[in-house]
Motif scaffolding. Structure first.
Motif, short mmCIF file in Angstrom:
data_model
loop_
_atom_site.label_atom_id
_atom_site.label_comp_id
_atom_site.label_asym_id
_atom_site.label_seq_id
_atom_site.Cartn_x
_atom_site.Cartn_y
_atom_site.Cartn_z
N GLN A 243 -10.96 15.18 19.23
CA GLN A 243 -9.54 15.37 19.01
C GLN A 243 -9.31 15.98 17.63
N LYS A 244 -8.53 17.02 17.56
CA LYS A 244 -8.24 17.67 16.29
C LYS A 244 -7.55 16.70 15.35
N GLY A 245 -8.06 16.60 14.14
CA GLY A 245 -7.49 15.73 13.13
C GLY A 245 -8.05 14.32 13.15
N ALA A 246 -8.95 14.01 14.10
CA ALA A 246 -9.47 12.65 14.23
C ALA A 246 -10.31 12.25 13.02
N SER A 247 -11.14 13.16 12.53
CA SER A 247 -11.99 12.83 11.38
C SER A 247 -11.13 12.55 10.15
N LYS A 248 -10.09 13.34 9.95
CA LYS A 248 -9.18 13.12 8.82
C LYS A 248 -8.46 11.79 8.97
N SER A 249 -8.11 11.45 10.22
CA SER A 249 -7.45 10.18 10.48
C SER A 249 -8.37 9.01 10.16
N PHE A 250 -9.65 9.15 10.52
CA PHE A 250 -10.63 8.10 10.24
C PHE A 250 -10.77 7.87 8.74
N LEU A 251 -10.85 8.96 7.98
CA LEU A 251 -10.97 8.84 6.52
C LEU A 251 -9.72 8.24 5.90
N ALA A 252 -8.55 8.65 6.42
CA ALA A 252 -7.29 8.12 5.90
C ALA A 252 -7.19 6.62 6.15
N GLU A 253 -7.61 6.20 7.34
CA GLU A 253 -7.53 4.78 7.67
C GLU A 253 -8.52 3.97 6.84
N CYS A 254 -9.71 4.50 6.66
CA CYS A 254 -10.71 3.82 5.82
C CYS A 254 -10.20 3.66 4.39
N GLU A 255 -9.64 4.72 3.85
CA GLU A 255 -9.16 4.69 2.47
C GLU A 255 -8.00 3.73 2.31
N ALA A 256 -7.10 3.72 3.30
CA ALA A 256 -5.94 2.83 3.22
C ALA A 256 -6.36 1.36 3.33
N LEU A 257 -7.22 1.07 4.30
CA LEU A 257 -7.62 -0.31 4.54
C LEU A 257 -8.58 -0.85 3.50
N ARG A 258 -9.23 0.04 2.77
CA ARG A 258 -10.22 -0.39 1.78
C ARG A 258 -9.60 -1.15 0.62
N ASN A 259 -8.36 -0.85 0.31
CA ASN A 259 -7.75 -1.40 -0.91
C ASN A 259 -6.50 -2.24 -0.67
N HIS A 332 4.78 -0.81 0.43
CA HIS A 332 5.70 0.02 -0.36
C HIS A 332 5.79 -0.40 -1.82
N HIS A 333 5.71 -1.71 -2.09
CA HIS A 333 6.05 -2.20 -3.42
C HIS A 333 4.95 -2.96 -4.16
N ASP A 334 3.95 -3.45 -3.45
CA ASP A 334 2.97 -4.31 -4.10
C ASP A 334 1.57 -3.74 -4.17
N CYS A 335 1.32 -2.59 -3.59
CA CYS A 335 0.02 -1.94 -3.72
C CYS A 335 -0.04 -1.17 -5.04
N GLN A 336 -1.24 -1.02 -5.58
CA GLN A 336 -1.38 -0.26 -6.83
C GLN A 336 -0.85 1.15 -6.65
N THR A 337 -1.17 1.75 -5.51
CA THR A 337 -0.58 3.03 -5.12
C THR A 337 0.23 2.80 -3.85
N PRO A 338 1.54 3.03 -3.87
CA PRO A 338 2.37 2.79 -2.69
C PRO A 338 1.87 3.56 -1.47
N ILE A 339 1.98 2.93 -0.33
CA ILE A 339 1.48 3.51 0.92
C ILE A 339 2.60 3.60 1.94
N ALA A 340 2.72 4.76 2.59
CA ALA A 340 3.63 4.93 3.72
C ALA A 340 2.80 4.86 4.99
N HIS A 341 3.16 4.00 5.91
CA HIS A 341 2.38 3.81 7.14
C HIS A 341 2.48 5.02 8.06
N CYS A 342 3.69 5.50 8.27
CA CYS A 342 3.96 6.75 9.00
C CYS A 342 3.83 6.66 10.53
#
Length: 530
Positions: A243-259, A332-342
């Motif tokens: 699926q187009k964009g799947a690899s980018k989605s995997f990296l985005a999810e890993c990065e978001a969930l890591r912190n 939105h307010h308590d992460c070191q870098t705010p995150i939008a779920h989208c």
């Protein structure tokens, strides 16, 4: 008169409305000072003036409103000190919100009079001095926001007398200067060094068999599995790399969930990036299994038309809505870098064994440069934000930047769906009619006509009971409480899903509002039973 475009000042003649119990001029463009004549409205129960351009000091005469249970003056340009007559108004039992102004001075000792208040918001002002130890007398206080002020000193030991003390302690950890930076959050990975192979996941899921399939998303499929070495039940999200964009989605999810780590977010165990038995790339995320499935399956019929075994009660729906709001507030307010779920929607909200909600699927999540509505400097606006039809904010379709406001819109739609039982993509929503407009038009008198009929089933069953049938007053009280609660919930959903991003609520305020709605519903029931 909320969420309009009223300008000018608040007429002092409003003080003549002495029998009024509810006054809301929130989310307008009003300026000038708060007229002291409002203190003449002796029967006033709730006062909302938030999100205007009001300036000047808070009139001490508001302390004469001895029936006032709730006052919200936040997000204005108010200055001066907090009047002791206001902070000491003992009738306040729901919340007092004075945050996001320019208030100065110390916190008056009269705050100790707020023995029955549930929430106190004084954040984002210029308050200074020490926190009065007498605040420990506020025994019912559950929500305390003091961050972004200039408070000094230590946390008063008397605060240990307060309810879920831990929540209050977290709030007071931000007393110091506004320039103080937050420490990095811990990784959400249960064991960051844990490795898991393709072979282990293959065995755990019986070769990713269809019998283990529990969900299918835009970029992959989710399987239930059992780890061979410890018997742990897991959920394995296998990424569809075709699926187009799947690899980018995997990296985005890993990065978001890591912190990130929060009780209302899905708990990730580890990830796997390897080769399958055919030598093809294989990527997967391994989560803790959430046994009660998605909110989608609890709200709607299955694809084969079968009904769900259980129904969600009013309290369960309120709790789920609060859980989801709490998760977004954290992002939105308590992460070191705010995150939008989208990509907030019912299928991305999972329910555990106690029916607590956990937000998942961070494949479209975006890191924001600051607590605003803009992209990170490291991202480009060419990133496609697909979201999900019916839940995606309208500004995204016009090329607008990713924002926390977009999540608020999605939450508003989700909230309306939870309580009406209607999908925003339903057949009835066409020719300009949306779920937002459908709910807005029903406020307030026709709310019971649009809510999920299953919410009223319990009332019908009770009415059929001979003993309950004889207690007409009790049933009428319960129906009134339910109506009040549902009107407040639907009004919140509508306020979150307005078209203009600037007019939407912030998730921090949504959390407090939903808690107030729930507490008011429960407390009213207790009082009437007594």
């Amino acid at each position: 008169m909320v969420s309009n475009f009223f300008t000018g000042s608040i007429p002092s003649s409003m003080g003549k409305l002495q029998n009024s119990q509810y006054l809301s001029l929130a989310r307008n463009r009003l300026s000038g000072q708060i007229p002291s004549s409002l203190g003449n409205i002796s029967q006033l129960n709730r006062l909302y003036l938030r999100e205007n351009n009001l300036h000047g000091s808070i009139p001490s005469s508001l302390g004469d409103c001895r029936s006032l249970q709730l006052m919200d003056l936040s997000f204005n340009n108010l200055s001066g000190t907090i009047p002791k007559e206001v902070i000491g108004l003992s009738s306040l039992s729901i919340f007092l919100k004075l945050g996001s102004n320019s208030l100065t001075g110390s916190l008056p000792l009269e705050v100790s009079n707020l023995k029955n208040i549930g929430g106190l918001q004084l954040s984002d002002n210029k308050l200074s001095g020490e926190i009065p130890g007498a605040m420990g007398n506020c025994e019912s206080l559950e929500f305390l926001e003091l961050q972004n002020n200039f408070f000094q000193g230590t946390i008063p030991p008397a605060l240990s007398n307060l309810k879920v003390f831990l929540s209050c302690l977290i709030a007071t950890l931000c007393w110091m200067r506004k320039s103080r930076k937050k420490s990095s959050p811990k990784s959400t990975l249960e064991d960051p060094h844990m490795k898991i192979s393709y072979a282990e996941l293959h065995k755990a899921t019986d070769g990713f068999s269809s019998g283990k399939l529990i969900g299918v998303g835009s970029y992959g499929s989710v399987y239930k599995g059992i780890l061979d070495h410890n018997g742990r039940v897991i959920a394995v999200k296998v990424i569809n790399l075709q699926q187009k964009g799947a690899s980018k989605s995997f990296l985005a999810e890993c990065e978001a969930l890591r912190n990130i780590r929060h009780r209302n977010l899905v708990k990730i165990i580890t990830s796997c990036s390897s080769l399958d038995y055919k030598g093809n790339d294989f990527k997967a995320l391994v989560f803790e299994f959430v046994p009660n499935g998605s909110l989608e399956k609890w709200l709607h019929l299955k694809s084969d038309g079968q009904h769900q075994v259980r129904n969600l009660s009013l309290i369960q729906r309120l709790n789920i809505a609060i859980d989801v709001a709490s998760a977004l507030d954290y992002l939105h307010h308590d992460c070191q870098t705010p995150i939008a779920h989208c990509d907030l929607k019912p299928s991305n909200v999972l329910l555990d064994e106690s029916m607590s909600a956990h937000v998942g699927d961070f494949g479209l999540a975006r890191f924001l440069s600051e607590r605003t509505t803009h992209f990170s400097k490291n991202e480009t606006s060419s990133v496609a934000i697909k979201g999900s039809i019916g839940y995606v904010a309208p500004e995204y379709g016009l090329g607008g930047d990713v924002s926390t406001c977009g999540d608020v819109y999605s939450y508003g739609i989700l909230l309306l769906e939870i309580f009406t039982g209607r999908r925003p993509t339903g057949d009835m929503f066409k020719d300009g009619l949306s779920l937002h407009e459908f709910a807005k038009m029903a406020l307030p008198d026709r709310v019971l006509e649009i809510v999920d009929p299953r919410l009223l089933e319990e009332e019908v069953e009770e009415a059929n009971d001979s003993q309950a049938f004889n207690n007409l007053q009790r049933r009428e009280d319960k129906r009134r409480r339910m109506w009040d609660c549902l009107v407040s919930v639907i009004r919140t959903g509508v306020a979150c899903s307005v078209e203009s991003p600037k007019e939407r609520m912030q998730m921090r305020d949504v959390v407090m509002e939903m808690h107030v709605i729930k507490d008011t519903f429960l407390q009213a029931g207790v009082h009437r039973e007594r």
